[in-house]
Design an enzyme around this catalytic site. Structure first.
Site, PDB file in Angstrom:
ATOM      1  N   ASP A   1       0.814  -1.206   0.000  1.00  0.00           N
ATOM      2  CA  ASP A   1       0.000   0.000   0.000  1.00  0.00           C
ATOM      3  C   ASP A   1       0.856   1.269   0.000  1.00  0.00           C
ATOM      4  O   ASP A   1       0.640   2.192  -0.765  1.00  0.00           O
ATOM      5  CB  ASP A   1      -0.980   0.007   1.188  1.00  0.00           C
ATOM      6  CG  ASP A   1      -0.337  -0.416   2.507  1.00  0.00           C
ATOM      7  OD1 ASP A   1       0.853  -0.771   2.506  1.00  0.00           O
ATOM      8  OD2 ASP A   1      -1.028  -0.382   3.538  1.00  0.00           O
TER       9      ASP A   1
HETATM   10  C1  LIG Z   1       8.210  14.048  17.921  1.00  0.00           C
HETATM   11  C2  LIG Z   1       6.999  13.744  17.155  1.00  0.00           C
HETATM   12  C3  LIG Z   1       7.186  12.894  15.948  1.00  0.00           C
HETATM   13  C4  LIG Z   1       5.952  12.424  15.315  1.00  0.00           C
HETATM   14  C5  LIG Z   1       6.171  11.217  14.516  1.00  0.00           C
HETATM   15  C6  LIG Z   1       4.941  10.536  14.097  1.00  0.00           C
HETATM   16  C7  LIG Z   1       5.123   9.090  14.039  1.00  0.00           C
HETATM   17  C8  LIG Z   1       4.009   8.375  13.363  1.00  0.00           C
HETATM   18  C9  LIG Z   1       3.634   7.213  14.089  1.00  0.00           C
HETATM   19  C10 LIG Z   1       2.880   6.269  13.603  1.00  0.00           C
HETATM   20  C11 LIG Z   1       2.452   6.177  12.199  1.00  0.00           C
HETATM   21  C12 LIG Z   1       1.166   5.471  12.152  1.00  0.00           C
HETATM   22  C13 LIG Z   1       0.768   5.295  10.766  1.00  0.00           C
HETATM   23  C14 LIG Z   1      -0.563   4.685  10.736  1.00  0.00           C
HETATM   24  C15 LIG Z   1      -0.578   3.502   9.900  1.00  0.00           C
HETATM   25  C16 LIG Z   1      -0.905   2.306  10.752  1.00  0.00           C
HETATM   26  C17 LIG Z   1      -1.192   1.105   9.969  1.00  0.00           C
HETATM   27  C18 LIG Z   1       0.029   0.578   9.291  1.00  0.00           C
HETATM   28  O1  LIG Z   1       1.102   0.635   9.816  1.00  0.00           O
HETATM   29  N1  LIG Z   1      -0.139   0.046   8.105  1.00  0.00           N
HETATM   30  C19 LIG Z   1       0.945  -0.461   7.297  1.00  0.00           C
HETATM   31  C20 LIG Z   1       0.666  -1.855   6.862  1.00  0.00           C
HETATM   32  O2  LIG Z   1      -0.635  -1.937   6.361  1.00  0.00           O
HETATM   33  C21 LIG Z   1      -1.074  -3.174   5.950  1.00  0.00           C
HETATM   34  O3  LIG Z   1      -0.082  -3.715   5.166  1.00  0.00           O
HETATM   35  C22 LIG Z   1      -0.432  -4.787   4.411  1.00  0.00           C
HETATM   36  C23 LIG Z   1      -1.611  -4.439   3.581  1.00  0.00           C
HETATM   37  O4  LIG Z   1      -1.970  -5.370   2.714  1.00  0.00           O
HETATM   38  C24 LIG Z   1      -2.705  -4.179   4.460  1.00  0.00           C
HETATM   39  O5  LIG Z   1      -3.843  -4.033   3.700  1.00  0.00           O
HETATM   40  C25 LIG Z   1      -2.317  -2.929   5.166  1.00  0.00           C
HETATM   41  O6  LIG Z   1      -3.308  -2.488   5.974  1.00  0.00           O
HETATM   42  C26 LIG Z   1       1.022   0.431   6.111  1.00  0.00           C
HETATM   43  O7  LIG Z   1       1.954  -0.066   5.212  1.00  0.00           O
HETATM   44  C27 LIG Z   1       1.369   1.808   6.598  1.00  0.00           C
HETATM   45  C28 LIG Z   1       1.855   2.698   5.873  1.00  0.00           C
HETATM   46  C29 LIG Z   1       2.040   4.067   6.389  1.00  0.00           C
HETATM   47  C30 LIG Z   1       3.445   4.327   6.772  1.00  0.00           C
HETATM   48  C31 LIG Z   1       3.716   5.772   6.758  1.00  0.00           C
HETATM   49  C32 LIG Z   1       3.872   6.297   8.115  1.00  0.00           C
HETATM   50  C33 LIG Z   1       4.264   7.702   8.030  1.00  0.00           C
HETATM   51  C34 LIG Z   1       3.596   8.421   9.122  1.00  0.00           C
HETATM   52  C35 LIG Z   1       4.076   9.784   9.218  1.00  0.00           C
HETATM   53  C36 LIG Z   1       3.089  10.578   9.988  1.00  0.00           C
HETATM   54  C37 LIG Z   1       3.761  11.737  10.597  1.00  0.00           C
HETATM   55  C38 LIG Z   1       2.908  12.900  10.647  1.00  0.00           C
HETATM   56  C39 LIG Z   1       3.318  13.869  11.669  1.00  0.00           C
HETATM   57  C40 LIG Z   1       4.488  14.650  11.427  1.00  0.00           C
HETATM   58  C41 LIG Z   1       4.821  15.582  12.537  1.00  0.00           C
END
Ligand SMILES: CCCCCCCC/C=C\CCCCCCCC(=O)N[C@@H](CO[C@@H]1OC[C@@H](O)[C@H](O)[C@H]1O)[C@H](O)/C=C/CCCCCCCCCCCCC
Ligand code: UDP
Length: 887
Positions: free
Chosen positions: A235
């Site tokens: 994804d």
């Molecule tokens: C000091 C402060 C710092 C702030 C830092 C923020 C940290 C962010 C923390 C957590 C991020 C959570 C992201 C939510 C996604 C949760 C679900 C997930 O991890 N899904 C992954 C896998 O999904 C499955 O994979 C297999 C597929 O077939 C399934 O269908 C899926 O559901 C998915 O790959 C996630 C991808 C997103 C990754 C990107 C994360 C970047 C987040 C950055 C956000 C920061 C914003 C704030 C900035 C200050």
């Protein structure tokens, strides 16, 4: 100030700043959440809406699968097709899909079976066929556990403006019964929502592929779907590719509602751990950022920093920080409940479906789990996902995992099964491997047979351990028991030597599972590991995974200590037994697998009488018992002529005889029955059919009939070696056929559904079967309001009085108490030390040891403040104490 002190001070100052961005994140999530989730979507008229192909990759069934898939057949959208795909022709999801397709003949829906392997990612492989066959340019990938609101597809398509390439839904979950479901929903509604809303607000690619709509032509320009088979988080990489084509990836205001029927805290934590592994492998900076964005870590950091810099109580800082965080999370969770979950009605500022206390408990529990989860996902790069294991590489690509693929697991089961069945003797030796471990508490060796026979595991005292381990094992490979059973069954059917046992086909599944249980618990022990190693050692000849080498087949054997089978499963009693005879040729003939039929009760009784003695048998007793069985077997009809080989049997010597005894359900000959516990209106009902083993052996079909309305709700036909089910739309399989029983779920229970039911096997008359009644627990129907339909309404008491919940509340309270007491203890300890130090200083002053003071030298005794006082020549108030010791 030393360099170390200076560095610590700098770190403390930085640590004080960490909560600030988090505060911003909280505020952004709240503001953006309110603005974004509540925004009015401009809908296009139906004629202008483009066609959408919806890809539903399926893998196994869960109790809510039917309701979830059903919601896709009811979408309010003019032109769409549903493309279901399963990897395996034995996947029970096929039954669910077929029944839905036949229920909605007007919906354009197809099922694809089999994968196109383009990489290791099972989901991508599974989606390849529908991806190729999709008719429309807009594709929606939607996971199997998603329940879709009628209008949601329109809402998503409305966001698909020309500059947009992908529209995602924010992950959230339906309100479901149970504390685990609340825990899950709370987690999505707080921590995950905060990150995803922030990412959406700030334009990060935070793609979660549970439900994402995208332009196929754009993805095709980036190579299509196939290249993403090499990643597990396909994804994220797909979204990245779409962005790189110059298109936007945006978020739809309607959250994606996960509605899995299996909710458990461990399951959910494992999911979080799996996702954490993916995220940190593809975005390593999250290794630091993610913990910092958690309350526990940022709070601990802040507490330490404030304490260090100012001396203000760290505990107080930590608790205040947690309180503020909790309030933010609570508000965000309320905002996320914008959708009256699963009734799909906009319900602004939706109320909490649980009490504030429950929210608090779930929140505390989650926060306490964070260090464990973070630690877990950093420890092991291997990932288990839906029965497959992968190893993650930096950057996000995957490789085949280290050992234990499903194949190997199956083989290991087989090893045990052979081990159990044939005993384990080292080549040219009279020593049985089993003897080496008979001192462990899990094992017993039948007294006098010790030298010859390795007995089975002593399960009587630890059935629950077995169960737990087994469950863990099944979870680890992410397969439902039924699913796994299919595979094992398949595997078993192909074993020639096993066929000689004439184990009833329906019963093999049960045995397979039991063996696997033994496997999972036994090889988990230290002794088991040793034993497992000796399996592999060169002492043992031959490839055990195929067919036991003749050398191993000679000699005595015992498959299961008499009676042990009794304890593996509640409703199982030993009713069937047979004797295996070692043959001169080294082959094994297991004959006299005697259908004890009417003698069942008698033989059971005789076995029960034996049970107390079973570990103290004398030779004579065994001989007598064997004779008894032989006689019994001779007098009862054999199911088929080739089932017995009495000649061989009689030729065999007793010392070559092993007994295999296994349990059959108690209701071998009893009449079919069913059970439905009373259920609330609109809730989930469970219908359990108890079918006599005989029915299953004879491969009879059966039906579940609602007698009150004379309506068949389930029809099971035996076809191609398995049951094929036709289910009414509100009925789904529980997916856990256990031995002699099938469980079906009915959701939601309506008044029409109440009344008398029966499970009627083919060839049985209605009068010959037991009936059961679906009655309503509470008579009053939940109140209906005009603007908010009650579909999604949850009984106020829904979360309460559940054992899991009560245990968790208690556990949380105890843990919190321990943490608070611990922190208080640490504070007191630090305080005392400070006091001691102070006293010590005073003593130093009193005893005049510090004469230097008089000379104006102040170092090493007091802090700068006190020093000043001294330098000024005042003798009072030095270090808070006058030199004479008085204040
Ligand atoms: C000091 C402060 C710092 C702030 C830092 C923020 C940290 C962010 C923390 C957590 C991020 C959570 C992201 C939510 C996604 C949760 C679900 C997930 O991890 N899904 C992954 C896998 O999904 C499955 O994979 C297999 C597929 O077939 C399934 O269908 C899926 O559901 C998915 O790959 C996630 C991808 C997103 C990754 C990107 C994360 C970047 C987040 C950055 C956000 C920061 C914003 C704030 C900035 C200050
Ligand atoms: O090997 C696999 C793994 C997953 N899936 C499908 O991928 C989707 C997401 O799986 P899951 O819910 O386990 O992922 P999660 O949301 O937990 O990451 C579901 O529709 C599964 O049926 C699949 O078809 N084959």
């Amino acid at each position: 100030m030393s360099v170390l002190e200076l560095a610590t001070t700098v770190v403390a100052l930085v640590a004080c700043i960490v909560p600030l961005p988090m505060l911003v994140m909280h505020l952004v999530a709240l503001c953006f959440g309110v603005r974004f989730l509540y925004k009015k979507v401009k809908m296009t008229t139906d004629e202008k809406l483009p066609g959408v192909s919806i890809i539903k990759p399926l893998s196994g069934v869960d109790p809510n699968l039917t309701i979830n898939l059903d919601s896709f057949f009811r979408l309010n959208y003019p032109l769409y097709e549903l493309l279901f795909s399963v990897e395996d022709e034995k996947d029970p999801a096929i039954l669910v899909v077929n029944s839905l397709i036949s229920n909605y003949p007007r919906v354009d829906a197809r099922l694809f079976v089999g994968v196109d392997k383009v990489g290791l990612n099972g989901k991508v492989n599974n989606m390849m066929k529908p991806y190729k066959m999709a008719k429309h340019n807009l594709l929606l990938i939607s996971d199997s556990n998603i329940k879709m609101g009628e209008m949601m597809l329109k809402e998503m398509v409305a966001e698909m403006t020309p500059e947009v390439g992908m529209v995602l839904q924010i992950p959230f979950s339906c309100t479901r019964k149970g504390f685990a479901a609340l825990y899950e929903q709370m987690s999505f509604g707080t921590m995950q929502a905060r990150s995803t809303l922030n990412a959406a607000a700030m334009g990060f690619t935070c793609a979660t592929g549970m439900s994402c709509l995208f332009r196929r032509d754009v993805l095709d320009q980036a190579g299509g779907l196939a290249p993403y088979g090499k990643y597990l988080a396909e994804d994220y990489f797909m979204a990245k590719a779409i962005r790189e084509q110059g298109y936007k990836v945006i978020t739809s205001p309607s959250p994606c509602l996960q509605n899995s029927g299996h909710t458990s805290i461990t399951n959910f934590n494992n999911r979080l751990i799996r996702w954490g592994k993916l995220r940190t492998a593809m975005l390593p900076h999250l290794i630091v950022l993610e913990p910092l964005s958690e309350c526990v870590f940022s709070g601990a950091l802040l507490a330490w920093a404030v304490d260090y810099l100012t001396g203000f109580s760290g505990l107080t800082v930590f608790l205040l920080h947690a309180l503020v965080w909790l309030l933010f999370d609570y508000c965000l969770f309320c905002i996320m409940l914008v959708i009256n979950t699963c009734s799909f009605v906009i319900h602004k500022g939706g109320p909490l479906r649980c009490s504030k206390l429950e929210f608090l408990v779930a929140w505390i529990l989650r926060e306490m789990m964070v260090p464990y989860i973070v630690m877990k996902y950093h420890i092991d790069p291997n990932i288990s996902w839906r029965g497959k294991r992968y190893r993650l590489k930096w950057g996000g690509e995957i490789a085949p995992s280290d050992p234990t693929t499903l194949q190997q697991v199956t083989v290991s089961c087989l090893l045990v099964e052979q081990f159990l069945a044939f005993g384990m003797r080292r080549k040219n030796s009279k020593t049985y491997v089993g003897r080496r471990v008979d001192k462990t508490k899990h094992l017993r060796t039948i007294g006098f047979l010790k030298d010859k026979i390795w007995t089975s595991f002593y399960t009587q005292q630890i059935p629950s351990i077995f169960d737990n381990l087994c469950r863990t094992w099944f979870k680890a490979i992410k397969r439902t028991q039924q699913d796994l059973a299919y595979r094992l069954l398949d595997h078993f059917s192909n074993l020639e030597w096993l066929q000689k046992f004439k184990i009833y086909p329906s019963y093999r599944t049960f045995l397979a599972l039991q063996w696997c249980r033994l496997y999972s618990s036994y090889f988990g022990t230290k002794a088991g590991k040793k034993l497992n190693n000796s399996f592999k050692s060169k002492d043992v000849q031959g490839d055990l995974s195929v067919t036991p080498p003749p050398a191993l087949l000679q000699g005595s054997l015992i498959m299961d200590a008499p009676g042990d089978g009794l304890h593996l499963c509640d409703n199982v009693e030993v009713t069937s037994l047979g004797i295996c005879f070692g043959h001169e040729t080294g082959d094994v003939i297991c004959s006299n697998h005697c259908d004890l039929g009417t003698k069942q009760a008698e033989v059971s009784q005789s076995l029960v009488e034996e049970l107390p003695h079973r570990y103290n048998w004398r030779d004579a007793k065994l001989t007598a018992w064997v004779k008894h069985i032989e006689n019994e077997c001779q007098s009862c009809p054999s199911p088929s002529s080739d089932d017995r080989d009495d000649t061989t049997a009689r030729r065999a010597h007793h010392h070559d005889v092993g007994h295999f005894v296994y349990g059959l359900p108690c209701n071998w000959g009893v009449r079919p029955a069913c059970d439905i516990p009373p259920t609330d209106l609109n809730q989930l009902a469970t219908i359990t059919c108890y079918l006599p083993e005989k029915v299953l052996q004879d491969k009879h079909g059966f039906r579940v009939t609602h007698l009150t309305r004379n309506n068949t709700v389930v029809n099971a036909e035996w076809e191609d070696g398995q049951y094929m089910f036709s289910l009414e739309v509100d009925i789904s399989m529980d997916g856990q056929k256990q031995n002699d029983r099938f469980t079906f779920k009915m959701y939601p229970v309506t008044r029409n559904r109440t009344g008398v039911y029966a499970c009627i096997p083919e060839g049985y008359k209605q009068e010959e079967v037991g009936t059961c009644t679906l009655s309503l627990k509470s008579v009053s129907e939940p109140s209906r309001s005009t603007d908010i339909p009650n579909v999604g309404k949850v009984n106020e008491n829904e979360y309460t009085n559940q054992p899991e919940y009560i245990v968790l509340v208690a556990a949380c309270c105890i843990l919190t108490a321990i943490i608070v007491i611990g922190l208080i203890g640490i504070s007191i300890y630090i305080h005392r030390n400070k006091r001691k130090e102070q006293d010590h200083r005073n003593n130093v002053l009193e005893t005049g040891e510090s004469k230097t003071l008089m000379n104006g030298h102040t170092k090493d005794i007091c802090g700068p403040e006190e020093s000043k006082t001294f330098l000024n020549g005042h003798t009072k108030d030095i270090c808070g104490m006058a030199p004479n010791g008085h204040n």
